[in-house]
Scaffold this motif. Structure first.
Motif, mmCIF file in Angstrom:
data_model
loop_
_atom_site.group_PDB
_atom_site.id
_atom_site.type_symbol
_atom_site.label_atom_id
_atom_site.label_comp_id
_atom_site.label_asym_id
_atom_site.label_seq_id
_atom_site.Cartn_x
_atom_site.Cartn_y
_atom_site.Cartn_z
ATOM 1 N N UNK A 82 0.606 -1.401 0.104
ATOM 2 C CA UNK A 82 0.283 -0.492 -0.258
ATOM 3 C C UNK A 82 1.011 1.417 -0.210
ATOM 4 N N UNK A 83 2.394 1.237 0.674
ATOM 5 C CA UNK A 83 2.702 2.039 0.643
ATOM 6 C C UNK A 83 3.662 2.347 -0.696
ATOM 7 N N UNK A 84 3.735 1.434 -1.710
ATOM 8 C CA UNK A 84 3.968 2.029 -2.814
ATOM 9 C C UNK A 84 3.071 2.166 -4.019
ATOM 10 N N UNK A 85 2.054 2.118 -3.199
ATOM 11 C CA UNK A 85 0.211 2.105 -4.516
ATOM 12 C C UNK A 85 0.937 3.660 -3.831
ATOM 13 N N UNK A 86 0.164 4.030 -2.774
ATOM 14 C CA UNK A 86 0.280 5.797 -2.452
ATOM 15 C C UNK A 86 1.015 6.499 -2.158
ATOM 16 N N UNK A 87 1.908 6.293 -2.103
ATOM 17 C CA UNK A 87 3.900 7.258 -2.055
ATOM 18 C C UNK A 87 4.033 7.337 -3.587
ATOM 19 N N UNK A 88 4.161 5.605 -4.624
ATOM 20 C CA UNK A 88 5.421 6.403 -5.573
ATOM 21 C C UNK A 88 4.761 6.740 -6.325
ATOM 22 N N UNK A 89 6.222 6.889 -7.766
ATOM 23 C CA UNK A 89 5.663 7.637 -9.095
ATOM 24 C C UNK A 89 4.978 6.618 -9.886
ATOM 25 N N UNK A 90 3.888 6.999 -10.144
ATOM 26 C CA UNK A 90 3.334 6.018 -11.157
ATOM 27 C C UNK A 90 3.337 6.659 -12.743
ATOM 28 N N UNK A 91 3.826 5.162 -13.541
ATOM 29 C CA UNK A 91 4.609 5.315 -15.042
ATOM 30 C C UNK A 91 3.047 5.088 -15.593
#
Length: 97
Positions: A82-91
């Motif tokens: 969830x932390x990767x989904x909420x905070x990551x740079x979406x490409x």
């Protein structure tokens, strides 16, 4: 930082009063996303590290201890995802190709 209709923290922080994406230079936005992602997943990673360290030092004898460790592992993996989904740079997938 986000694509259309991606509900993450960057989308929530890009509304009119805050507009965080306009305040951070475009060159620094991926680094800011990486820092936020690491800050969000760090507590779960530390907990899982300590869990593995204590499990290695002592043998788990009871079924209840094993079940507790497995549920902690599941929660830690969920928090990290969830932390990767909420905070990551979406490409977008097509921009990678």
């Amino acid at each position: 930082l986000f694509e259309d209709k991606v509900a993450n923290l960057w989308c929530a922080l890009s509304v009119k009063p805050i507009r965080l994406a306009q305040r951070i230079p475009h060159a620094l936005q991926p680094l800011a996303a990486m820092g936020l992602t690491l800050a969000l997943c760090l507590p779960a990673c530390i907990k899982l590290f300590h869990l593995g360290k204590t499990k290695h030092q002592q043998q788990l004898h009871s079924h209840q201890q094993q079940h507790q460790h497995l549920s902690t592992l599941l929660l830690g993996a969920s928090c990290t995802a969830l932390s990767f989904f909420l905070g990551a740079f979406h490409v977008h997938e097509k921009s990678i190709l």
